[in-house]
Enzyme design. Sequence first.
Site, PDB file in Angstrom:
ATOM      1  CG  HIS B 333      11.050  20.494  41.165  1.00  0.00           C
ATOM      2  ND1 HIS B 333      12.450  20.979  40.665  1.00  0.00           N
ATOM      3  CD2 HIS B 333      10.022  21.040  40.764  1.00  0.00           C
ATOM      4  CE1 HIS B 333      12.502  21.389  39.684  1.00  0.00           C
ATOM      5  NE2 HIS B 333      10.625  20.995  39.597  1.00  0.00           N
ATOM      6  N   GLY B 334      10.873  17.966  45.629  1.00  0.00           N
ATOM      7  CA  GLY B 334      10.727  17.431  46.835  1.00  0.00           C
ATOM      8  C   GLY B 334      11.959  16.568  47.399  1.00  0.00           C
TER       9      GLY B 334
END
Lengths: 389, 500
Positions: B333-334
């Site tokens: 996701h990040g």
Amino acid sequence: MDLLKRRFLWIPLLSFAVVFAIDKIFYLPVVQEHTVDWRKIEPLFYSSREHLFRQLIEEQTERRQANLQPGFIFGSSRAGEFDHEYFESRLKNNYTYNFSAPFSCPAYYYYWLDRILAAGVRPAFVLIESDAMTLGADSLEYALKYSFDARFVATHTDLFRRTPANIWEIQGRGFAYSESEDYFLLRAFALYRYPFDPSVVRANNQTILLPPLPGQNAAPLPIPVRAREFRKQVEPIVFMANEIKLGGIPNPLSFQVSPEEMQKDAEMRAARHLANYRQSPTQTLFFLKMARRLAQENIPTLVYSPVVAREFYEQYRRYNILATVQAPMERAVASIERESAGAYVRVVNPNEDPRMTCRAFVDSFHLSGACFPNVTDLLLEALPADLRR
Amino acid sequence: MLFTTLGFLVFFALTYLVYWSVPGRAKLYTLLIASIGFYAVWSIPFALHFLAMVGFTYFMVRRLLALPDGRRRNLTLGFTVAVNLTNLFLFKYFYLLLTALHDATDATVFTAKAFNLWLENRIGYPEITLPLAISFYTFQLIAFAVDAHRRQTQTNIEPLKFFVFILAFPQLVAGPILRYPDFYPQLDAATIRPREDYIRKGMFLLLLGLIKKVVIADNMIAPINQIYAAPEEYSAWTHIVAAAAFSCRVFCDFSGYTDVARGIGYLLGFHFPDNFQAPFLRTSLRELWQGWHITLTTWMRDYIYIPLGGNRRSPARNYFNQILTFTLVGAWHGANYTYIMWGFIHGVALALERLFSGWLGLGAKRGADDFSPLDAQAQAPARAFVGRVGRAALALVQGTAVFGVFAVGAIYFNSANLGVAHTIIARIFTLAAGERSPMIDFLLGMIALTLFFNWLQTKRDVKLPPRWLQYVLLTLFGLLTVALLGRYAPGAQDYIYFQF
């Protein structure tokens, strides 16, 4: 050619066309009377600027023959109360139009400057209101909804724009692609520009008490009217004010709220506008374009940082706005002035001037009308001496 | 190009008209050109970079399919995956690596600022830009290569179909993460036929997705961000509501995006798999994850969890596999500790749920390779004593607890750093006093609406009115959507998952 063979493929397009057509009903004045909030007068102010511009053009020949040269004020509601008569009484051969509008911004100022210059009008001076609020990311909303024209937006749009690390070094035509897209979306759908809210329809049909308005026969008591009639009654007055006051709305009344309320108001507004403050690349770009253009044309220009309540100015300090927005703006203006020989572009910040002694405020943003002579004196003093009486 | 903008409306209308006007393979060419244009509006250089990655992977897939089984074939797959992961790492995780190095050494040379300065002086770019959709397309490319290696694809992969498979604009930016069987077989030009039921479904999903995104998700941003900007000022109750509301915001944002993507897919004659199936109405974490970002979790299951050994190894190894897989879900996701922590927490929570599930009587029977398996007993002792009402009450308690765990995890997802997340969690668990956000009632209303949208996803076989009436209703729904967008759209906001 499935599109010709399968008629059901047209249904999404047809359905959209029906929705699009129904949406246009919300542009009809008879419908807007019910669906646009009677208290919402911002669209009226923006449309009245078009009227003011036409008036300027009509009056131009006559004024020029009288050896008069126009000055222009571009600002938000915080500059609305500048009085053209006060300017004229202290400037030589001048008449001053006030193009201020609620929640307006440098892009909006540039739009009008562009039109004014294109019409062959040469300003004696220009006053631009500019601070963190007008340069903020939220400042384009109203102008995008109620101002500009399609040609201006289309010719001032950057399809690909990079914002440099130092926002004051930004270059380009003007609007970001997404902002331009929002403009056309707002024009395409009436329901985007004038959102439908059932509670507004109800409110517009309630009875309110309206005080007697100027130009009407004085009545001893407030007049009960349908709320939706309010705008109808105010509209001719706004246009009349344009004609008489050249766009300004001077107000001699002095409001003053208690220090406790002012502090609360300042904190509330700071939380809303400054806590997550982002400077708008678009507004910065239009501000710089405008300042450069005026400098190149050798039109004396004042950049006015509007007077706000001390409580709010403290919030500017608290959120480091003075160092991150005000100071770089002042440096940029000084640099622009140096770039063009004979240019006169100056920043005036009466918030820092001890001579700004009249400090009554309607709220932490808005100086009372009664204090405008004080701030006007400070501004006029900053203009070149040959313009002053 | 956002789905909520005028530009997309015009773009899609033109694409739709051309697409359904041209025959056979020309449809695929139309879709390909439109998709490249769709991406290039964001950045032309990165569109070329994207095309290069697709071209490279296509070339390697062809080689994989041509090579006989053996070491060279395995090396080819390894090289393909490595190039794709390096591309992802370079753009997405480089700054995280710098941060980790800086945290470990405290050397200023490892700060993002120092690196950016060097980059600007040497190359003229102020920072490394994250290419749009890089996480999504990297996973699609890797999955295709692995499937080709496993010989689970056709032997003859056409370049046009391969490029359309990866680039097709409805799913390009934020999924669903399509895999070979999901989409590639549908790209046979001879089988692309307009279907009336697809048109109706497409219109409905498109409108529903816009409402979820613009009316619900976007309007929750400001009040939630205000609370997260000054967490120490707010009460525990405010933080509980904000955490739940943020989970709902992510659901409405991403599920809204997926609805629009699927709707557009239907309008072009394709069926894309769903990404959400009522995740907030589930009674175990495992079930919740079976209904949340389904195409990502199944990808992780098939390409990471199972190759690691799934649940066929020792219990300790199974727990490790599960925690590692979910930590990678977080990292996907990040490039930030908060996302990694979010994934790790879910991995641990699932492992704990599995550990205690027999005792609690949760979940279902374990499959051969359950992604997050539970050793549930069909006749668990706790369940044996409760009746229907008791079961409903238990389900409510379980559902609330499961949503609670998810919401606590979401605090990490939405926090700027671990410190903010820990402050919020500490305030919740110490029932700290503080300011009550004036927007709580609004957020609670939005949570209720989100649960309604979850419930809607459980309704599969609804009896529909006659066709003509469906069209009339869809047109009215369209008008309602425009009115709602006009009223509540606070300006087009990026989808959360666009950053991934």
